[in-house]
Design an enzyme around this catalytic site. Structure first.
Site, short mmCIF file in Angstrom:
data_model
loop_
_atom_site.label_atom_id
_atom_site.label_comp_id
_atom_site.label_asym_id
_atom_site.label_seq_id
_atom_site.Cartn_x
_atom_site.Cartn_y
_atom_site.Cartn_z
N HIS A 193 6.88 2.24 -6.88
CA HIS A 193 6.79 2.37 -5.32
C HIS A 193 8.25 3.12 -4.94
CE1 HIS A 193 3.47 -0.25 -4.93
NE2 HIS A 193 3.98 -1.39 -5.34
O1 RIB Z 1 5.39 -2.73 -1.33
C1 RIB Z 1 6.19 -2.55 -2.35
C2 RIB Z 1 7.71 -2.38 -1.92
O2 RIB Z 1 7.95 -3.95 -1.73
C3 RIB Z 1 8.89 -2.09 -2.99
O3 RIB Z 1 9.82 -1.54 -2.20
C4 RIB Z 1 9.28 -3.20 -3.64
O4 RIB Z 1 10.29 -3.16 -4.06
C5 RIB Z 1 9.04 -4.35 -2.30
O5 RIB Z 1 10.27 -4.27 -1.93
#
Ligand code: RIB
Ligand code: CA
Length: 340
Positions: free
Chosen positions: A269
């Site tokens: 992500h």
């Molecule tokens: O949903 C994914 C996000 O939430 C990413 O930033 C992961 O590190 C968590 O913080």
């Protein structure tokens, strides 16, 4: 005589060309603050950013509670800085909890230490003195107009607090790029909500209402940029410490997503935000109107992304919806290859 003159002119032209290129490169260099809750994918994002000094001037890393508690997200940010060989970048600890809701964490995904697959240690260099929120207020108030980009990789609590205490800081913000939200993909912490928004929707509403230039990198795109055996092998084949670390972290981190979604790989992500800053041509999306639900109930933390303009409201964010997965991993691998 003529020969000397022509050499002189050629030399001068070369010098002019070199200075022009470096001026263009310098002009493209982006002042960047990374706000983060490391977290496995946050650490990959930090390594990618810190390995790209030609394009990104990482002014500071600000940490927030999210994936794990603040002491561990702050330790992990210092670890990433150490592994990247960039200990000159200050790390400021920020908010230990969300604005309103009861805190939630994601140890089930990121492990008790917030960093799966690798051993952790106490990094040599400590935190910068002072709170991240005060750093944001001070820095953005004094920055050249609209000069600083903020990459938000966790709950948006720090920036929301800074905006509440000093609304004038928007003057220093060029744009805010958020890893968060979900529309077409559905949520990852509830059927409709993504973790960063669910962990502090009130903060996200404050940032949205501030009117800063805002780009969202939601699950809609991060779930299209997935690891694979070949892509992880590509990283491990670097043969350096950074490649080993990222390979081990991702191998462990993606297991839950692969199982939950029945996917052949897992998303990275937060690193997608840094890739957007480095090579926006890898991505596509559109300006849309976004609203965030902070009402108690099934919709808590939901990003209502009006992709088709149904409500005919003014667009307020750029919503990234697609990305070139192989292009992302080629970029990530190449930049990790620059590190030790
Ligand atoms: O949903 C994914 C996000 O939430 C990413 O930033 C992961 O590190 C968590 O913080
Ligand atoms: Ca994160």
């Amino acid at each position: 005589m003529l020969k000397g003159l022509s050499r002189y002119l050629i030399g001068g032209a070369l010098l002019l060309a070199i200075s022009t290129v470096s001026a263009v490169q310098a002009a493209q260099k982006r002042d960047l603050i990374i706000d983060t809750d490391p977290g496995a994918d946050d650490v990959v994002a930090l390594l990618l950013a810190l390995a790209s000094p030609e394009e990104l001037n990482v002014m500071a890393i600000t940490t927030v509670a999210g994936n794990v508690r603040l002491d561990k997200t702050s330790r992990n940010a210092r670890l990433a800085r150490e592994w990247a060989g960039r200990e000159e970048v200050p790390v400021y600890a920020g908010a230990p909890r969300p604005l309103v809701r009861t805190p939630i964490y994601a140890e089930n995904v990121h492990g008790q230490e917030g960093l799966p697959g690798v051993p952790v240690h106490e990094p040599a260099k400590g935190l910068a003195s002072g709170n991240a929120v005060d750093y944001l207020i001070r820095t953005l108030s004094q920055a050249k107009p609209h000069s600083v980009t903020i990459a938000m990789l966790g709950p948006q609590t720090n920036l929301a607090l800074a905006l509440t205490q000093a609304p004038e800081i928007t003057q220093g913000i060029k744009e805010v790029v958020v890893m968060g939200g979900a529309h077409f993909n559905g949520g990852n912490i509830t059927p409709v909500a993504e973790f960063n928004l669910y962990a502090d929707p009130h903060a996200a509403q404050i940032v949205l209402a501030s009117g800063v230039k805002l780009t969202y990198v939601p699950l809609d795109v991060t779930h299209k940029i997935l690891t694979s055996e070949a892509r992880l092998k590509q990283i491990a084949a670097l043969g350096n410490h950074a490649g080993q670390l990222v390979g081990d972290i991702l191998n462990e981190y993606v297991k839950l997503d692969m199982e939950h979604y029945g996917l052949p790989g897992g998303p990275v992500h937060d690193a997608s935000v840094i890739a957007w800053l480095l090579k926006p041509e890898l991505f596509s999306g559109r300006e849309i109107n976004l609203a965030i639900d902070s009402r108690e109930g099934l919709g808590f933390g939901q990003t209502v992304a009006d992709w088709y303009g149904t409500l005919k409201q003014k667009p307020n964010v750029f919503w990234v919806e697609n990305g070139d997965a192989q292009g992302f991993f080629d970029l990530l691998t190449a930049r990790l290859g620059r590190l030790k």
